[in-house]
Write a protein that holds these residues in place. Structure first.
Motif, PDB file in Angstrom:
ATOM      1  N   ALA A  39       0.808  -1.276   0.028  1.00 26.65           N
ATOM      2  CA  ALA A  39       0.053  -0.053   0.042  1.00 26.65           C
ATOM      3  C   ALA A  39       0.827   1.346   0.074  1.00 26.65           C
ATOM      4  CB  ALA A  39      -0.939   0.068   0.981  1.00 26.65           C
ATOM      5  N   VAL A  40       1.964   1.219   0.829  1.00 29.49           N
ATOM      6  CA  VAL A  40       2.792   2.545   0.915  1.00 29.49           C
ATOM      7  C   VAL A  40       3.514   2.527  -0.687  1.00 29.49           C
ATOM      8  CG1 VAL A  40       5.028   3.202   1.921  1.00 29.49           C
ATOM      9  CG2 VAL A  40       3.510   2.231   3.371  1.00 29.49           C
ATOM     10  N   LEU A  41       4.002   1.448  -1.170  1.00 30.81           N
ATOM     11  CA  LEU A  41       4.500   1.609  -2.328  1.00 30.81           C
ATOM     12  C   LEU A  41       3.600   1.968  -3.505  1.00 30.81           C
ATOM     13  CD1 LEU A  41       6.971  -1.429  -2.172  1.00 30.81           C
ATOM     14  CD2 LEU A  41       7.679   1.071  -2.303  1.00 30.81           C
ATOM     15  N   TRP A  42       2.206   1.608  -3.492  1.00 31.39           N
ATOM     16  CA  TRP A  42       1.320   1.855  -4.472  1.00 31.39           C
ATOM     17  C   TRP A  42       1.203   3.600  -4.239  1.00 31.39           C
ATOM     18  CZ3 TRP A  42       0.791  -0.516  -8.335  1.00 31.39           C
ATOM     19  CH2 TRP A  42       0.578  -2.030  -8.395  1.00 31.39           C
ATOM     20  N   GLY A  43       0.944   4.002  -3.179  1.00 31.22           N
ATOM     21  CA  GLY A  43       0.526   5.326  -2.817  1.00 31.22           C
ATOM     22  C   GLY A  43       1.906   6.261  -3.516  1.00 31.22           C
ATOM     23  N   MET A  44       2.998   5.795  -3.240  1.00 29.30           N
ATOM     24  CA  MET A  44       4.145   6.573  -3.847  1.00 29.30           C
ATOM     25  C   MET A  44       4.154   6.385  -5.245  1.00 29.30           C
ATOM     26  SD  MET A  44       8.194   6.036  -2.964  1.00 29.30           S
ATOM     27  CE  MET A  44       8.091   5.918  -1.498  1.00 29.30           C
ATOM     28  N   SER A  45       3.902   5.380  -5.923  1.00 27.13           N
ATOM     29  CA  SER A  45       3.951   5.292  -7.130  1.00 27.13           C
ATOM     30  C   SER A  45       2.913   5.942  -7.727  1.00 27.13           C
ATOM     31  CB  SER A  45       3.797   4.064  -7.951  1.00 27.13           C
ATOM     32  OG  SER A  45       2.673   3.358  -7.584  1.00 27.13           O
TER      33      SER A  45
ATOM     34  N   TYR B 249       3.156   9.045 -10.567  1.00 30.93           N
ATOM     35  CA  TYR B 249       2.451   8.962 -11.929  1.00 30.93           C
ATOM     36  C   TYR B 249       1.796  10.071 -12.237  1.00 30.93           C
ATOM     37  CZ  TYR B 249       2.429   3.794 -11.718  1.00 30.93           C
ATOM     38  OH  TYR B 249       2.656   2.156 -11.711  1.00 30.93           O
ATOM     39  N   SER B 250       1.197  10.816 -11.070  1.00 37.89           N
ATOM     40  CA  SER B 250       0.640  12.095 -11.468  1.00 37.89           C
ATOM     41  C   SER B 250       1.565  13.079 -11.999  1.00 37.89           C
ATOM     42  CB  SER B 250       0.007  12.474 -10.162  1.00 37.89           C
ATOM     43  OG  SER B 250       0.874  12.970  -9.244  1.00 37.89           O
ATOM     44  N   VAL B 251       2.935  13.072 -11.628  1.00 40.63           N
ATOM     45  CA  VAL B 251       3.883  14.159 -12.266  1.00 40.63           C
ATOM     46  C   VAL B 251       4.141  13.498 -13.906  1.00 40.63           C
ATOM     47  CG1 VAL B 251       6.244  14.771 -11.824  1.00 40.63           C
ATOM     48  CG2 VAL B 251       4.816  14.528 -10.006  1.00 40.63           C
ATOM     49  N   LEU B 252       4.422  12.151 -13.864  1.00 35.41           N
ATOM     50  CA  LEU B 252       4.609  11.870 -15.277  1.00 35.41           C
ATOM     51  C   LEU B 252       3.723  12.123 -16.240  1.00 35.41           C
ATOM     52  CD1 LEU B 252       6.327   8.227 -14.132  1.00 35.41           C
ATOM     53  CD2 LEU B 252       7.606  10.492 -14.918  1.00 35.41           C
ATOM     54  N   LEU B 253       2.307  11.601 -15.737  1.00 40.97           N
ATOM     55  CA  LEU B 253       1.272  11.938 -16.719  1.00 40.97           C
ATOM     56  C   LEU B 253       1.040  13.412 -17.274  1.00 40.97           C
ATOM     57  CD1 LEU B 253      -1.583   9.613 -14.970  1.00 40.97           C
ATOM     58  CD2 LEU B 253      -0.528   9.191 -17.189  1.00 40.97           C
ATOM     59  N   LYS B 254       1.683  14.337 -16.601  1.00 41.54           N
ATOM     60  CA  LYS B 254       1.685  15.584 -16.950  1.00 41.54           C
ATOM     61  C   LYS B 254       2.738  15.953 -18.051  1.00 41.54           C
ATOM     62  CE  LYS B 254      -0.112  17.326 -12.415  1.00 41.54           C
ATOM     63  NZ  LYS B 254       0.445  18.174 -11.218  1.00 41.54           N
ATOM     64  N   SER B 255       3.688  15.115 -18.246  1.00 46.95           N
ATOM     65  CA  SER B 255       4.506  15.345 -19.264  1.00 46.95           C
ATOM     66  C   SER B 255       4.723  14.281 -20.270  1.00 46.95           C
ATOM     67  CB  SER B 255       5.899  15.507 -18.673  1.00 46.95           C
ATOM     68  OG  SER B 255       5.889  16.457 -17.802  1.00 46.95           O
TER      69      SER B 255
ATOM     70  N   MET C 188      -6.601   9.200 -13.364  1.00 52.61           N
ATOM     71  CA  MET C 188      -5.898  10.135 -12.830  1.00 52.61           C
ATOM     72  C   MET C 188      -5.822  11.471 -13.836  1.00 52.61           C
ATOM     73  SD  MET C 188      -2.681   7.981 -11.258  1.00 52.61           S
ATOM     74  CE  MET C 188      -2.660   6.623 -10.347  1.00 52.61           C
ATOM     75  N   LYS C 189      -5.529  11.458 -14.968  1.00 52.44           N
ATOM     76  CA  LYS C 189      -5.444  12.605 -16.027  1.00 52.44           C
ATOM     77  C   LYS C 189      -6.869  13.329 -15.521  1.00 52.44           C
ATOM     78  CE  LYS C 189      -2.423  12.038 -19.583  1.00 52.44           C
ATOM     79  NZ  LYS C 189      -1.855  12.006 -20.829  1.00 52.44           N
ATOM     80  N   ALA C 190      -7.927  12.655 -15.664  1.00 54.84           N
ATOM     81  CA  ALA C 190      -9.211  13.298 -15.436  1.00 54.84           C
ATOM     82  C   ALA C 190      -9.495  13.826 -14.331  1.00 54.84           C
ATOM     83  CB  ALA C 190     -10.500  12.414 -16.042  1.00 54.84           C
ATOM     84  N   SER C 191      -8.861  13.615 -13.335  1.00 51.10           N
ATOM     85  CA  SER C 191      -9.253  13.854 -11.996  1.00 51.10           C
ATOM     86  C   SER C 191      -8.136  14.311 -11.142  1.00 51.10           C
ATOM     87  CB  SER C 191     -10.158  12.784 -11.080  1.00 51.10           C
ATOM     88  OG  SER C 191      -9.349  11.689 -10.811  1.00 51.10           O
ATOM     89  N   ASN C 192      -7.465  13.419 -10.286  1.00 50.93           N
ATOM     90  CA  ASN C 192      -6.070  13.428  -9.553  1.00 50.93           C
ATOM     91  C   ASN C 192      -6.009  12.142  -9.164  1.00 50.93           C
ATOM     92  OD1 ASN C 192      -7.188  13.449  -6.514  1.00 50.93           O
ATOM     93  ND2 ASN C 192      -8.195  15.427  -7.474  1.00 50.93           N
ATOM     94  N   PRO C 193      -4.665  11.708  -8.556  1.00 47.90           N
ATOM     95  CA  PRO C 193      -4.442  10.482  -8.072  1.00 47.90           C
ATOM     96  C   PRO C 193      -5.306   9.910  -6.824  1.00 47.90           C
ATOM     97  CG  PRO C 193      -2.335  11.507  -8.688  1.00 47.90           C
ATOM     98  CD  PRO C 193      -3.545  12.547  -8.856  1.00 47.90           C
ATOM     99  N   THR C 194      -5.245  11.174  -5.841  1.00 49.98           N
ATOM    100  CA  THR C 194      -6.187  10.938  -4.699  1.00 49.98           C
ATOM    101  C   THR C 194      -7.781  10.381  -4.742  1.00 49.98           C
ATOM    102  OG1 THR C 194      -4.948  12.537  -3.453  1.00 49.98           O
ATOM    103  CG2 THR C 194      -6.938  11.716  -2.543  1.00 49.98           C
ATOM    104  N   VAL C 195      -8.454  10.976  -5.811  1.00 51.35           N
ATOM    105  CA  VAL C 195      -9.625  10.816  -5.978  1.00 51.35           C
ATOM    106  C   VAL C 195      -9.767   9.452  -6.839  1.00 51.35           C
ATOM    107  CG1 VAL C 195     -11.972  11.770  -7.305  1.00 51.35           C
ATOM    108  CG2 VAL C 195     -10.419  13.136  -5.960  1.00 51.35           C
TER     109      VAL C 195
END
Length: 148
Positions: A10-16, A20-26, A89-96
């Protein structure tokens, strides 16, 4: 010990997901997924070969061809699920997106019951499932205006 393995996952999924949210922007989604998949493949192959599990796995699949079909279905499910998650994630954000995606244990229970005839529900797991569904309803209701 299983609890700590699951918590570490769970910790590693949260970090990834955060990365991902940073990578998906670029990066384009399929290109990013390709790089991640190739990297994961190298890691898994190295571990499997070091432990002598690759040849064992291939021998078992050769003896039981049905397992190759199930492996192929699993690969398609995972690849499609990851695409759907990244689009969410792209349409919302990683948290949601992850708060909704975390409902997958409900589908594990459903498919285990449908395909394997395994009923793993008791009062505690039912209560947990109900809380997950309630949480998803809250996330959807309070974030329904998020879209890109």
């Amino acid at each position: 010990m299983w609890f700590f393995y699951a918590l570490a996952a769970a910790v590693l999924w949260g970090m990834s997901y955060t990365i991902y949210s940073v990578l998906l922007k670029s990066l384009p989604t399929a290109g990013m997924m390709s790089l991640i998949s190739v990297g994961a493949c190298v890691v898994y192959l190295t571990i499997a070969m070091a432990r002598g599990e690759l040849s064992t796995t291939l021998n078992i699949i050769q003896q039981q061809p049905r397992l190759l079909l199930l492996t192929g279905i699993t690969i398609m499910c995972i690849a499609t699920a990851m695409f759907m998650l990244f689009f969410a994630m792209k349409a919302s954000n990683p948290t949601v997106a992850s708060l909704v995606e975390i409902s997958y244990p409900l589908f594990v229970a459903l498919f285990s019951w449908l395909f394997l005839k395994e009923g793993q529900m008791n009062i505690g797991t039912f209560a947990g499932a109900l809380m997950i569904m309630t949480g998803i309803a809250c996330v959807f209701y309070f974030n329904r205006n998020i879209s890109t």
